[in-house]
Write a protein that holds these residues in place. Structure first.
Motif, PDB file in Angstrom:
ATOM      1  N   ARG A  46       0.835  -1.211   0.000  1.00  0.00           N
ATOM      2  CA  ARG A  46       0.000   0.000   0.000  1.00  0.00           C
ATOM      3  C   ARG A  46       0.868   1.258   0.000  1.00  0.00           C
ATOM      4  NH1 ARG A  46      -2.673  -2.603   4.205  1.00  0.00           N
ATOM      5  NH2 ARG A  46      -2.179  -0.887   5.646  1.00  0.00           N
ATOM      6  N   LEU A  47       1.946   1.245   0.776  1.00  0.00           N
ATOM      7  CA  LEU A  47       2.824   2.412   0.818  1.00  0.00           C
ATOM      8  C   LEU A  47       3.514   2.635  -0.527  1.00  0.00           C
ATOM      9  CD1 LEU A  47       4.477   1.946   4.352  1.00  0.00           C
ATOM     10  CD2 LEU A  47       2.793   3.678   3.690  1.00  0.00           C
ATOM     11  N   GLU A  48       3.870   1.548  -1.169  1.00  0.00           N
ATOM     12  CA  GLU A  48       4.519   1.675  -2.484  1.00  0.00           C
ATOM     13  C   GLU A  48       3.527   2.164  -3.523  1.00  0.00           C
ATOM     14  OE1 GLU A  48       7.557  -0.928  -5.323  1.00  0.00           O
ATOM     15  OE2 GLU A  48       6.382  -1.927  -3.748  1.00  0.00           O
ATOM     16  N   TYR A  63      13.529  -1.731   1.176  1.00  0.00           N
ATOM     17  CA  TYR A  63      12.633  -0.599   0.885  1.00  0.00           C
ATOM     18  C   TYR A  63      13.242   0.681   1.460  1.00  0.00           C
ATOM     19  CZ  TYR A  63       9.147  -4.089  -0.311  1.00  0.00           C
ATOM     20  OH  TYR A  63       8.484  -5.145  -0.904  1.00  0.00           O
ATOM     21  N   THR A  64      12.974   1.784   0.767  1.00  0.00           N
ATOM     22  CA  THR A  64      13.448   3.083   1.224  1.00  0.00           C
ATOM     23  C   THR A  64      12.317   4.106   1.079  1.00  0.00           C
ATOM     24  OG1 THR A  64      15.178   4.783   0.995  1.00  0.00           O
ATOM     25  CG2 THR A  64      14.328   3.794  -1.045  1.00  0.00           C
ATOM     26  N   ALA A  65      12.348   5.090   1.949  1.00  0.00           N
ATOM     27  CA  ALA A  65      11.324   6.137   1.886  1.00  0.00           C
ATOM     28  C   ALA A  65      11.697   7.160   0.825  1.00  0.00           C
ATOM     29  CB  ALA A  65      11.193   6.826   3.242  1.00  0.00           C
ATOM     30  N   LEU A  66      10.749   7.511  -0.007  1.00  0.00           N
ATOM     31  CA  LEU A  66      10.964   8.580  -0.978  1.00  0.00           C
ATOM     32  C   LEU A  66      10.929   9.928  -0.237  1.00  0.00           C
ATOM     33  CD1 LEU A  66       8.703   7.234  -3.856  1.00  0.00           C
ATOM     34  CD2 LEU A  66      11.199   7.175  -3.734  1.00  0.00           C
ATOM     35  N   PRO A  67      11.507  11.005  -0.843  1.00  0.00           N
ATOM     36  CA  PRO A  67      11.522  12.316  -0.165  1.00  0.00           C
ATOM     37  C   PRO A  67      10.128  12.703   0.319  1.00  0.00           C
ATOM     38  CG  PRO A  67      12.851  12.394  -2.134  1.00  0.00           C
ATOM     39  CD  PRO A  67      12.156  11.057  -2.143  1.00  0.00           C
ATOM     40  N   PRO A  68       9.925  12.806   1.637  1.00  0.00           N
ATOM     41  CA  PRO A  68       8.572  13.036   2.170  1.00  0.00           C
ATOM     42  C   PRO A  68       7.915  14.305   1.655  1.00  0.00           C
ATOM     43  CG  PRO A  68      10.073  12.357   3.907  1.00  0.00           C
ATOM     44  CD  PRO A  68      10.920  12.615   2.692  1.00  0.00           C
TER      45      PRO A  68
END
Length: 332
Positions: A46-48, A63-68
């Protein structure tokens, strides 16, 4: 905190863990968030899909967080689109709700009544449909049907259980015949009070309908607005009750047994009651059918007799002596 963006507790925990790390595997995320691995895998999907995280090439999957600042903005735009769609749906559902109830929308809350005859008949209907109380602010011009019948009298009220309360502007009391008509209405059970100036004409039947002129100061009463139950009708009711509390009762005087403070005549009693309403000598003379100078002499004699320095004080002192009683609805 991020539930406003549609993230549940598990998704928020996983996203914040990725924001605080360069990249994490599913196992590492499960250890940090203490979320079941299977639930976590569904959460990462869901986050992706939402554009908040991305998968890093290689094995095991990381997994890595994209620029918030960019990812959250995209999510906000998506939420705004959803909100607009829900609002449009609410509008359509509201229209369906109104149609199912006979189209009782805002357009049916008011109704324009045109023509002198139509206004008069509408007023009569309000008088006759009242079950508990009829209230009104009385001011010229007056509605009159084609047959000459008037609609501002207690004779139009059906049954004896309907309370009738009316407010009159003091300036209208100088018109020929108005005071005598009010006295007849009071004798018929109507409660009447007076304000210095009536702000508008108004007729209220219970809490079910109201009638007001279309324009604030009509020269001819040939167009009115019929108001059905609504916030506007509630406001008109509040206006009436506020004025009623501020107004001065209109009542005939009270005669007393013989004594030093007894009226010498019915004429004096009426002069005092009209003085208490603030009418000038000319209007009093016209209402009583006597000369202007006669009224001046009688008023001056009453001032001396009461020891009053002004006409207003005379009315107050007369009430104190029981010559007339504002609290007595019939003045008996």
């Amino acid at each position: 905190m991020l539930e406003v963006l549609g993230l549940d507790e598990r998704a928020e925990a996983a996203y914040l863990a990725l924001v605080d790390s360069p990249s994490l595997t599913v196992a590492e995320l499960a250890e940090r968030t203490r979320v079941d691995r299977i639930d976590l895998e569904n959460t990462l999907v869901r986050l992706e899909d939402g554009g908040l995280i991305a998968r890093v090439p290689g094995r095991p999957a990381r997994y890595t967080a994209l620029p918030p600042e960019h990812a959250v903005e995209v999510l906000l735009l998506a939420r705004e689109r959803d909100i607009r769609r829900v609002r449009a749906l609410a509008q359509r559902l509201g229209e369906r709700h109104q149609r199912a109830r006979g189209g009782q929308g805002s357009a049916s809350l008011i109704e324009v009544i045109s023509g002198a005859e139509g206004v008069a008949r509408c007023g009569e209907q309000l008088f006759r449909r009242a079950e508990r109380e009829i209230r009104g602010i009385d001011a010229p011009p007056y509605a009159e049907a084609g047959d000459g019948s008037r609609v501002n009298s207690v004779v139009n009220i059906t049954g004896g259980q309907v309370r009738s309360r009316f407010i009159h502007g003091r300036d209208s009391l100088i018109l020929p015949g108005v005071v005598r008509r009010i006295e007849r209405d009071v004798a018929g059970g109507e409660e009447v009070r007076v304000v210095p100036r009536a702000p508008m004409k108004l007729l209220l039947a219970d809490d079910q309908a109201g009638l007001i002129p279309l324009v604030s100061t009509p020269q001819v009463l040939d167009t009115c607005v019929l108001v059905h139950p609504s916030s506007l009708l509630d406001a008109l009711s509040v206006l009436f009750e506020t004025l009623w509390q501020q107004a001065q009762p209109f009542v005939p005087g009270r005669t007393q047994p013989d004594g030093p403070d007894t009226f010498l005549s019915e004429e004096e009693r009426r002069i005092v009651s009209l003085l208490g309403l603030g009418l000038p000598d000319e209007a009093i003379a016209r209402h009583l059918g006597i000369g202007h100078r006669t009224v001046q002499r009688r008023v001056q004699a009453l001032l001396v007799r009461l020891g009053a320095a002004s006409r207003f004080q005379a009315g107050v002192l007369a009430a104190q002596r029981g010559w007339w009683t504002p609290d007595d609805p019939l003045g008996t």
